[in-house]
Design a protein around this motif. Structure first.
Motif, PDB file in Angstrom:
ATOM      1  N   VAL A 323       0.833  -1.200   0.000  1.00  0.00           N
ATOM      2  CA  VAL A 323       0.000   0.000   0.000  1.00  0.00           C
ATOM      3  C   VAL A 323       0.868   1.251   0.000  1.00  0.00           C
ATOM      4  CG1 VAL A 323      -1.643   1.353   1.365  1.00  0.00           C
ATOM      5  CG2 VAL A 323      -1.980  -1.105   1.095  1.00  0.00           C
ATOM      6  N   PHE A 324       1.930   1.256   0.796  1.00  0.00           N
ATOM      7  CA  PHE A 324       2.789   2.433   0.896  1.00  0.00           C
ATOM      8  C   PHE A 324       3.634   2.626  -0.372  1.00  0.00           C
ATOM      9  CE2 PHE A 324       1.324   3.040   5.002  1.00  0.00           C
ATOM     10  CZ  PHE A 324       1.898   4.170   5.574  1.00  0.00           C
ATOM     11  N   ALA A 325       3.720   1.604  -1.214  1.00  0.00           N
ATOM     12  CA  ALA A 325       4.499   1.724  -2.455  1.00  0.00           C
ATOM     13  C   ALA A 325       3.642   2.175  -3.632  1.00  0.00           C
ATOM     14  CB  ALA A 325       5.157   0.376  -2.784  1.00  0.00           C
ATOM     15  N   THR A 326       2.316   2.280  -3.431  1.00  0.00           N
ATOM     16  CA  THR A 326       1.426   2.633  -4.537  1.00  0.00           C
ATOM     17  C   THR A 326       1.223   4.129  -4.633  1.00  0.00           C
ATOM     18  OG1 THR A 326      -0.537   2.440  -3.156  1.00  0.00           O
ATOM     19  CG2 THR A 326       0.187   0.450  -4.298  1.00  0.00           C
ATOM     20  N   ASN A 327       0.563   4.544  -5.697  1.00  0.00           N
ATOM     21  CA  ASN A 327       0.196   5.940  -5.896  1.00  0.00           C
ATOM     22  C   ASN A 327      -1.267   6.135  -5.510  1.00  0.00           C
ATOM     23  OD1 ASN A 327       2.735   6.731  -7.038  1.00  0.00           O
ATOM     24  ND2 ASN A 327       2.121   5.678  -8.926  1.00  0.00           N
ATOM     25  N   PRO A 328      -1.661   7.362  -5.186  1.00  0.00           N
ATOM     26  CA  PRO A 328      -3.063   7.614  -4.837  1.00  0.00           C
ATOM     27  C   PRO A 328      -3.999   7.121  -5.942  1.00  0.00           C
ATOM     28  CG  PRO A 328      -1.738   9.520  -4.260  1.00  0.00           C
ATOM     29  CD  PRO A 328      -0.831   8.578  -4.997  1.00  0.00           C
ATOM     30  N   GLY A 329      -5.044   6.398  -5.521  1.00  0.00           N
ATOM     31  CA  GLY A 329      -6.012   5.835  -6.452  1.00  0.00           C
ATOM     32  C   GLY A 329      -5.728   4.397  -6.819  1.00  0.00           C
ATOM     33  N   ASP A 330      -4.506   3.900  -6.544  1.00  0.00           N
ATOM     34  CA  ASP A 330      -4.158   2.518  -6.895  1.00  0.00           C
ATOM     35  C   ASP A 330      -4.840   1.539  -5.940  1.00  0.00           C
ATOM     36  OD1 ASP A 330      -2.625   3.433  -8.918  1.00  0.00           O
ATOM     37  OD2 ASP A 330      -0.689   3.082  -7.937  1.00  0.00           O
ATOM     38  N   ILE A 331      -5.119   0.341  -6.484  1.00  0.00           N
ATOM     39  CA  ILE A 331      -5.748  -0.731  -5.704  1.00  0.00           C
ATOM     40  C   ILE A 331      -4.801  -1.920  -5.704  1.00  0.00           C
ATOM     41  CG2 ILE A 331      -7.737  -2.283  -5.513  1.00  0.00           C
ATOM     42  CD1 ILE A 331      -9.264  -0.114  -7.197  1.00  0.00           C
ATOM     43  N   VAL A 332      -4.531  -2.468  -4.527  1.00  0.00           N
ATOM     44  CA  VAL A 332      -3.627  -3.610  -4.419  1.00  0.00           C
ATOM     45  C   VAL A 332      -4.306  -4.705  -3.607  1.00  0.00           C
ATOM     46  CG1 VAL A 332      -1.531  -2.218  -4.564  1.00  0.00           C
ATOM     47  CG2 VAL A 332      -2.559  -2.663  -2.330  1.00  0.00           C
ATOM     48  N   GLY A 333      -3.784  -5.930  -3.772  1.00  0.00           N
ATOM     49  CA  GLY A 333      -4.316  -7.059  -3.028  1.00  0.00           C
ATOM     50  C   GLY A 333      -4.657  -8.205  -3.965  1.00  0.00           C
ATOM     51  N   PRO A 334      -5.292  -9.211  -3.440  1.00  0.00           N
ATOM     52  CA  PRO A 334      -5.728  -9.328  -2.049  1.00  0.00           C
ATOM     53  C   PRO A 334      -4.591  -9.703  -1.103  1.00  0.00           C
ATOM     54  CG  PRO A 334      -6.364 -11.282  -3.268  1.00  0.00           C
ATOM     55  CD  PRO A 334      -5.751 -10.348  -4.265  1.00  0.00           C
ATOM     56  N   PHE A 335      -4.717  -9.187   0.142  1.00  0.00           N
ATOM     57  CA  PHE A 335      -3.809  -9.539   1.227  1.00  0.00           C
ATOM     58  C   PHE A 335      -4.637 -10.111   2.373  1.00  0.00           C
ATOM     59  CE2 PHE A 335      -1.464  -6.250  -1.053  1.00  0.00           C
ATOM     60  CZ  PHE A 335      -0.192  -6.834  -1.158  1.00  0.00           C
ATOM     61  N   GLU A 336      -4.042 -11.042   3.097  1.00  0.00           N
ATOM     62  CA  GLU A 336      -4.747 -11.671   4.198  1.00  0.00           C
ATOM     63  C   GLU A 336      -4.817 -10.711   5.381  1.00  0.00           C
ATOM     64  OE1 GLU A 336      -7.177 -14.341   5.634  1.00  0.00           O
ATOM     65  OE2 GLU A 336      -6.184 -14.592   3.680  1.00  0.00           O
ATOM     66  N   THR A 337      -6.009 -10.628   6.004  1.00  0.00           N
ATOM     67  CA  THR A 337      -6.232  -9.820   7.205  1.00  0.00           C
ATOM     68  C   THR A 337      -6.934 -10.684   8.256  1.00  0.00           C
ATOM     69  OG1 THR A 337      -8.458  -9.024   6.668  1.00  0.00           O
ATOM     70  CG2 THR A 337      -6.609  -7.822   5.685  1.00  0.00           C
ATOM     71  N   ASP A 338      -7.145 -10.117   9.408  1.00  0.00           N
ATOM     72  CA  ASP A 338      -7.842 -10.850  10.471  1.00  0.00           C
ATOM     73  C   ASP A 338      -9.274 -11.183  10.088  1.00  0.00           C
ATOM     74  OD1 ASP A 338      -5.598 -10.716  12.041  1.00  0.00           O
ATOM     75  OD2 ASP A 338      -6.255  -8.930  13.145  1.00  0.00           O
ATOM     76  N   PHE A 339      -9.824 -10.465   9.096  1.00  0.00           N
ATOM     77  CA  PHE A 339     -11.219 -10.667   8.696  1.00  0.00           C
ATOM     78  C   PHE A 339     -11.356 -11.450   7.395  1.00  0.00           C
ATOM     79  CE2 PHE A 339     -10.732  -6.616  10.924  1.00  0.00           C
ATOM     80  CZ  PHE A 339     -11.528  -6.840  12.030  1.00  0.00           C
ATOM     81  N   GLY A 340     -10.244 -11.766   6.771  1.00  0.00           N
ATOM     82  CA  GLY A 340     -10.267 -12.472   5.501  1.00  0.00           C
ATOM     83  C   GLY A 340      -9.457 -11.720   4.461  1.00  0.00           C
ATOM     84  N   PRO A 341      -9.332 -12.283   3.235  1.00  0.00           N
ATOM     85  CA  PRO A 341      -8.582 -11.609   2.178  1.00  0.00           C
ATOM     86  C   PRO A 341      -9.237 -10.285   1.804  1.00  0.00           C
ATOM     87  CG  PRO A 341      -9.808 -13.489   1.306  1.00  0.00           C
ATOM     88  CD  PRO A 341      -9.905 -13.577   2.788  1.00  0.00           C
ATOM     89  N   ALA A 342      -8.418  -9.259   1.526  1.00  0.00           N
ATOM     90  CA  ALA A 342      -8.980  -7.929   1.290  1.00  0.00           C
ATOM     91  C   ALA A 342      -8.221  -7.195   0.204  1.00  0.00           C
ATOM     92  CB  ALA A 342      -8.950  -7.117   2.588  1.00  0.00           C
ATOM     93  N   LEU A 343      -8.955  -6.304  -0.472  1.00  0.00           N
ATOM     94  CA  LEU A 343      -8.364  -5.368  -1.426  1.00  0.00           C
ATOM     95  C   LEU A 343      -8.198  -4.025  -0.724  1.00  0.00           C
ATOM     96  CD1 LEU A 343     -10.472  -6.062  -4.664  1.00  0.00           C
ATOM     97  CD2 LEU A 343      -8.470  -7.290  -3.786  1.00  0.00           C
ATOM     98  N   PHE A 344      -7.138  -3.300  -1.086  1.00  0.00           N
ATOM     99  CA  PHE A 344      -6.859  -2.012  -0.467  1.00  0.00           C
ATOM    100  C   PHE A 344      -6.736  -0.943  -1.537  1.00  0.00           C
ATOM    101  CE2 PHE A 344      -5.474  -5.172   2.499  1.00  0.00           C
ATOM    102  CZ  PHE A 344      -5.716  -4.646   3.757  1.00  0.00           C
TER     103      PHE A 344
END
Length: 613
Positions: A323-344
């Motif tokens: 997330v910190f390597a992306t530019n504003p507006g970019d979408i990355v993922g899915p990454f595993e979280t405590d609630f399940g896989p997620a897009l950011f």
């Protein structure tokens, strides 16, 4: 039945925890020979019971008003008497339960004792020594504590026998639910001074005189009280208070997260139930077949539901680096979280922010100085009270303490200097000549005492002094009168079917209004007036600075199977049943209190009160 027992057990755990947590407040200030403050029938009132109830009531009142309350203040508003009456009522029930032979067995008491976490040892089992020492610290023996559990159980049985099963008549709930559920649809418009065809001319001298004579309340000066007061606030001594540099540095270090903030990102996170769904979602975004907003909407969510706010890299876990390597507006993922896989989705970069110690020091030093000043004032209370008790005048206080003396001609219109404090205004409004000069608290931790020197009663101000105000008030009143007259004329032209455009007004429609509705921009009582109308009727409502012209289009009652009606009916039925049960219980309680002898030991009560001061 099992569910009922579970609820009772949970309630008992809370009761026992309260007994342990609240028993001994102030007990250290009492003689060990004082065990009771009186009797109710055959039951004594233990000191710890009264202490506990009094402490609990004071704390509850503090939570309500949002400020600490001294025991003197609690007494001034009658909290101590309320608590004493409540304890007497409780012991009256205990006495009645004993007369009726209501009780619970030793096994029940044992179960409740074993449930208390504070009585458990390191292995999680019941610890007899912890049980004994905990009760000893709170001024109770094992027998007294177990008796209190037994009496609480019997009292609960008695109360349940009186109020359980009480139900309100179904017709009451049905009628009230239908009344609340009735609906109205209206069309309405506003008419203001700007809509007048002829402006209202200014008043003549005769108009002003007449208005002045007919509205004396508007031009009457309120009662004025000449007051001498002595006061001290943290601001007055804050600059003279010494603050340790080490304490300032420590406070800065304690709040380092507030003053040193790393680079952050504004991020949204959309969580999926499984990896397959998340992979499909990012694939669709990559192929430009959908958008992040569409994916959020498909899940029945709003963007506010997936907004994480501003976060640092560590807050994002496995997704942080990407997330910190992306530019504003970019979408990355899915990454595993405590609630399940997620897009950011990363929306903005927030630069690192640091407030150095040198920059923060003045603010921190001022905060610590203010805190220290409040403690200094608090420590001075006892000495000042001693001086007042010894007959010192306010002028003497100013000579012998840090209190500063001043005078004020106070009225309800005065909110300058010390009159800006609610506590001073309350005291100033009630003080009488010759009153003992009590010491009061100010909202910022300051203190004051006051003396009433004289009262000037309300008086009508001369017209010459208020002529401009009278002219302005006449203009406002006459303009509103003209607006209402114009509105009445317009309303007379409207029929049940004619559109508001026929009278050159822009109207608004409001559908399905209930008695609980609120229509923005309308005056108080608007909904009530609407529900007094008949279908097709047109009325005007005085809104103070404009007129509302309202036509009732339709009125209806909810269907018998309406979900809202059913829910309201249940709420009203439960509320009414609870109210009836409470009334029955209060009548029963009052009756047995009349037949029960009560003897209170004033000296013991005073001893308890002393422990709170």
């Amino acid at each position: 039945m099992a569910k009922s027992k579970a609820k009772q057990s949970a309630a008992w755990v809370i009761v026992v925890l309260l007994l342990i947590g609240l028993l001994g407040f102030g007990a250290g200030g009492l003689s060990g020979t004082i065990r009771s403050i009186g009797t109710v029938g055959d039951k004594s009132i233990p000191v710890v019971q009264y202490q506990r109830a009094l402490n609990e009531q004071i704390r509850a009142f503090e939570a309500q008003v949002g400020t600490p309350v001294s025991f003197v203040q609690a007494q001034a508003i009658g909290l101590d008497q309320q608590v004493l009456n409540g304890v007497i009522a409780e012991r009256t029930l205990d006495n009645e339960a004993a007369k009726l032979g209501l009780s619970v067995g030793d096994e029940r008491v044992r179960e409740e004792v074993l449930r208390v976490p504070g009585f458990r040892g390191l292995d999680g089992g019941f610890d007899r020594e912890a049980y004994r020492s905990s009760l000893q610290r709170n001024g109770m023996t094992e027998a007294e504590f177990e008796t209190s559990i037994r009496e609480e159980a019997a009292r609960t049985l008695l109360q349940g026998a009186i109020v359980d099963g009480v139900e309100a008549p179904q017709a009451y709930a049905d009628t009230l639910a239908r009344y609340i559920g009735e609906q109205r649809s209206i069309t309405w418009a506003t008419l203001t001074a700007d809509d007048l065809t002829q402006p209202v001319p200014g008043p003549t001298d005769a108009d002003i005189q007449t208005f002045y004579d007919e509205n004396p309340d508007q031009f009457t000066a309120p009662e004025t009280r000449a007051i001498t007061y002595a006061w001290l606030t943290p601001d007055m001594i804050q600059d003279d208070v010494t603050v340790d540099a080490t304490a300032v540095r420590q406070l800065y270090d304690d709040r380092i997260a507030q003053y040193v903030r790393p680079e952050r990102r504004l991020v949204e996170r959309l969580v999926y139930l499984d990896q397959t769904e998340a992979d499909a979602a990012i694939a669709a975004i990559t192929a430009e077949e959908t958008t992040f907003e569409d994916l959020v909407a498909e899940r029945g969510l709003a963007l506010t539901d997936v907004d994480m706010g501003d976060v640092d890299e560590n807050d994002l876990g496995a997704a942080g680096e990407a997330v910190f390597a992306t530019n504003p507006g970019d979408i990355v993922g899915p990454f595993e979280t405590d609630f399940g896989p997620a897009l950011f989705r990363m929306n903005a970069v927030l630069a690192a922010d640091e407030t150095t110690f040198d920059e923060a020091e003045p603010e921190l030093r001022a905060e610590l100085a203010a805190s220290r000043a409040r403690r200094v004032i608090d420590d001075s209370r006892e000495g000042i009270n001693d001086l007042l008790a010894g007959g010192a005048r306010l002028e003497d206080l100013a000579d012998q303490t840090d209190l500063r003396i001043a005078t004020i001609d106070w009225s309800t219109e005065n909110r300058d200097d010390i009159a800006a404090y609610d506590s001073f205004r309350n005291a100033a409004a009630t003080v009488a000549e010759g009153d003992f000069p009590d010491l009061f608290e100010l909202e910022d931790g300051g203190i004051f005492t006051l003396r009433l020197d004289g009262i000037t009663p309300p008086a009508l101000r001369p017209l010459a002094d208020v002529k401009d105000a009278a002219a302005d008030a006449w203009q406002v009143a006459r303009t509103q009168q003209a607006v209402l007259e114009e509105a009445e004329a317009v309303a007379a032209e409207l029929t049940a079917t004619a559109g508001f455009e026929t009278v050159a007004l822009v109207a608004t429609s409001e559908e399905n209004l209930t008695r609980r509705s609120f229509v923005e921009g309308t005056p108080p009582g608007f909904i009530q007036r609407v529900f007094e109308m008949e279908t097709g009727e047109v009325i005007t409502i005085d809104a103070g600075t404009f007129a509302a012209i309202v036509r009732l289009e339709t009125q209806s009652v909810p269907a018998a199977d309406d979900e809202t009606l059913t829910a309201d009916r249940d709420v009203f039925a439960n509320s009414a049943s609870a109210g009836i049960a409470q009334d029955i219980f209060e009548v029963f309680n009052a009756e047995i209190q009349r037949d029960t002898d009560v003897a209170i030991n004033p000296a013991a009560v005073t001893a308890v009160h002393t422990s709170f001061q």
